[in-house]
Motif scaffolding. Structure first.
Motif, PDB file in Angstrom:
ATOM      1  N   HIS A  36       0.807  -1.221   0.000  1.00 22.34           N
ATOM      2  CA  HIS A  36       0.000   0.000   0.000  1.00 22.34           C
ATOM      3  C   HIS A  36       0.845   1.277   0.000  1.00 22.34           C
ATOM      4  O   HIS A  36       0.326   2.360   0.263  1.00 22.34           O
ATOM      5  CB  HIS A  36      -0.966   0.027   1.197  1.00 22.34           C
ATOM      6  N   LYS A  37       2.125   1.160  -0.289  1.00 19.06           N
ATOM      7  CA  LYS A  37       2.950   2.356  -0.374  1.00 19.06           C
ATOM      8  C   LYS A  37       2.565   3.149  -1.616  1.00 19.06           C
ATOM      9  O   LYS A  37       2.435   2.615  -2.705  1.00 19.06           O
ATOM     10  CB  LYS A  37       4.433   1.990  -0.440  1.00 19.06           C
ATOM     11  N   VAL A  38       2.387   4.465  -1.444  1.00 17.92           N
ATOM     12  CA  VAL A  38       1.997   5.335  -2.546  1.00 17.92           C
ATOM     13  C   VAL A  38       3.227   5.744  -3.333  1.00 17.92           C
ATOM     14  O   VAL A  38       4.172   6.333  -2.789  1.00 17.92           O
ATOM     15  CB  VAL A  38       1.268   6.582  -2.012  1.00 17.92           C
ATOM     16  N   LEU A  39       3.211   5.450  -4.651  1.00 15.96           N
ATOM     17  CA  LEU A  39       4.351   5.740  -5.516  1.00 15.96           C
ATOM     18  C   LEU A  39       4.067   6.870  -6.495  1.00 15.96           C
ATOM     19  O   LEU A  39       4.954   7.668  -6.804  1.00 15.96           O
ATOM     20  CB  LEU A  39       4.759   4.482  -6.284  1.00 15.96           C
ATOM     21  N   LYS A  40       2.864   6.933  -6.994  1.00 17.20           N
ATOM     22  CA  LYS A  40       2.464   7.982  -7.926  1.00 17.20           C
ATOM     23  C   LYS A  40       1.014   8.358  -7.645  1.00 17.20           C
ATOM     24  O   LYS A  40       0.219   7.518  -7.202  1.00 17.20           O
ATOM     25  CB  LYS A  40       2.589   7.509  -9.384  1.00 17.20           C
ATOM     26  N   LEU A  51      -5.181  16.259   1.168  1.00 12.06           N
ATOM     27  CA  LEU A  51      -3.800  16.463   1.604  1.00 12.06           C
ATOM     28  C   LEU A  51      -2.999  17.100   0.471  1.00 12.06           C
ATOM     29  O   LEU A  51      -3.319  16.910  -0.710  1.00 12.06           O
ATOM     30  CB  LEU A  51      -3.145  15.126   1.976  1.00 12.06           C
ATOM     31  N   ARG A  52      -1.961  17.831   0.829  1.00 19.34           N
ATOM     32  CA  ARG A  52      -1.050  18.384  -0.162  1.00 19.34           C
ATOM     33  C   ARG A  52      -0.122  17.275  -0.664  1.00 19.34           C
ATOM     34  O   ARG A  52       0.097  16.266   0.012  1.00 19.34           O
ATOM     35  CB  ARG A  52      -0.224  19.515   0.451  1.00 19.34           C
ATOM     36  N   SER A  53       0.434  17.484  -1.837  1.00 19.92           N
ATOM     37  CA  SER A  53       1.354  16.499  -2.416  1.00 19.92           C
ATOM     38  C   SER A  53       2.498  16.185  -1.461  1.00 19.92           C
ATOM     39  O   SER A  53       2.872  15.016  -1.271  1.00 19.92           O
ATOM     40  CB  SER A  53       1.937  17.011  -3.743  1.00 19.92           C
ATOM     41  N   ILE A  54       3.051  17.234  -0.829  1.00 19.29           N
ATOM     42  CA  ILE A  54       4.180  17.029   0.075  1.00 19.29           C
ATOM     43  C   ILE A  54       3.791  16.164   1.278  1.00 19.29           C
ATOM     44  O   ILE A  54       4.573  15.353   1.768  1.00 19.29           O
ATOM     45  CB  ILE A  54       4.756  18.401   0.543  1.00 19.29           C
ATOM     46  N   ARG A  57       3.472  12.413   0.160  1.00 18.94           N
ATOM     47  CA  ARG A  57       4.787  11.774   0.048  1.00 18.94           C
ATOM     48  C   ARG A  57       5.383  11.493   1.433  1.00 18.94           C
ATOM     49  O   ARG A  57       6.094  10.501   1.624  1.00 18.94           O
ATOM     50  CB  ARG A  57       5.718  12.672  -0.760  1.00 18.94           C
ATOM     51  N   ARG A  58       5.053  12.343   2.385  1.00 18.20           N
ATOM     52  CA  ARG A  58       5.579  12.137   3.739  1.00 18.20           C
ATOM     53  C   ARG A  58       4.862  10.980   4.430  1.00 18.20           C
ATOM     54  O   ARG A  58       5.490  10.132   5.053  1.00 18.20           O
ATOM     55  CB  ARG A  58       5.404  13.424   4.556  1.00 18.20           C
TER      56      ARG A  58
END
Length: 328
Positions: A36-40, A51-54, A57-58
């Motif tokens: 379930h890790k978000v890659l794109k 949520l913001r893109s940053i 990614r965090r």
């Protein structure tokens, strides 16, 4: 065992082949690996998880942004999709935005990516937020139900009841088959006395409780209605004369044997019942209801708490009919 970062790089490489398509997506998309890790992801996904893109990614893991479920399953919708070997879509997925605990309804589609040896790397998920549409449909559905049901008993209105008879006539005419539709009419005995003795709230309770009893002892295909005042009706489709008579007597006994207790006081309740059967498309709902009503009148005149039937030979007590028409 290969490093997860290497596997993720392969997944991204395979996904990039379709990158041009993703640029025109109106729906949100997110590429995740099996953990379930978000890659794109795209901007529409940011809007769904708020949520913001940053921040995405965090946080890194989809489960920490969006929780999904599947009714009747202990697995999440995302887990179910990651187990699928082919592109899959699930509609009306209950979800929760973890950021603000907001409930959502999503349509989620998945496109899985594999290694050459068949090992799954992850999947691209398309997410469409249909929360507003679902809520609007529920609102209109509720209003639609309210327009055809009696607010006190939850039974159908007289108008809806009569429409169902008309529809059955049309069905039988189209199929060139005779109808076998039973009309059962109930009138609570001495209902005015209940209101005068125990109060109108007690009368409302008796009506609502009687409706509950009818629902409990009816089939899902039966149509139950409040015809007016203390008169209730049941339509039974595809039944015989004996079947209609037995059903009516079952309802009567259930009402007689039920304990009606309102504010600690037991209220004796019985009902008189009239039954007829629509056996020809030449019949009409008006004449059928009139026959049932005339049977009801005979039940009232002959002691109450009894069923009278009329299947073409006049009004007779149900026990007399059943005795002369034994079960084959």
């Amino acid at each position: 065992m290969e490093n997860q970062n290497v596997l993720d790089s392969r997944l991204i490489e395979k996904f990039e082949i379709h990158r041009d398509f993703t640029r025109v997506f109106l729906d949100a998309f997110v590429l995740i690996n099996k953990e379930h890790k978000v890659l794109k992801f795209n901007a529409a996904f940011c809007q769904i998880v708020e949520l913001r893109s940053i921040d995405i990614r965090r946080i890194d893991n989809l489960k920490e942004m969006l929780l999904t479920s599947l009714p009747g399953s202990d697995k999440s919708a995302i887990d179910q999709l990651l187990e699928s070997n082919s592109p899959t879509r699930i509609d009306e997925v209950p979800a929760v935005n973890v950021t603000n605990r907001k409930n959502l309804t999503l349509i989620i589609s998945s496109y899985p990516y594999y290694e050459s040896d068949g090992k799954m790397l992850g999947a691209c998920l398309l997410l469409r937020d249909v929360t507003a549409e679902t809520n609007l449909q529920s609102k209109y559905k509720d209003k639609s139900i309210q327009s055809i049901t009696d607010p006190l008993t939850g039974l159908y209105t007289r108008r809806y009841f009569e429409e169902q008879i008309d529809k059955e006539f049309e069905r039988c005419k189209t199929g060139n088959v005779p109808p076998r539709l039973s009309v059962i009419m109930f009138d609570l005995d001495k209902f005015k006395t209940v209101n005068d003795t125990y109060g109108h709230q007690a009368g409302d309770f008796v009506l609502a409780e009687t409706a509950r009893i009818l629902k409990t002892h009816s089939r899902r295909s039966d149509v139950l209605g409040r015809y007016g005042g203390e008169e209730l009706l049941v339509l039974i489709f595809e039944t015989s004369e004996r079947g209609a008579a037995v059903a009516a007597e079952k309802f009567r006994l259930a009402i007689q044997n039920n304990e009606y207790v309102f504010n600690g006081t037991r209220i004796p309740v019985t009902t008189s019942v009239g039954v007829t059967l629509i056996k020809s498309v030449e019949d009409s709902k008006e004449s059928a209801v009139k026959r049932a009503d005339e049977c009801l009148y005979h039940a009232k005149e002959n002691g109450r708490n009894i069923v009278y039937v009329d299947f073409g030979s006049g009004q007779i007590p149900v026990q007399s009919f059943l005795a002369s028409n034994p079960e084959v």
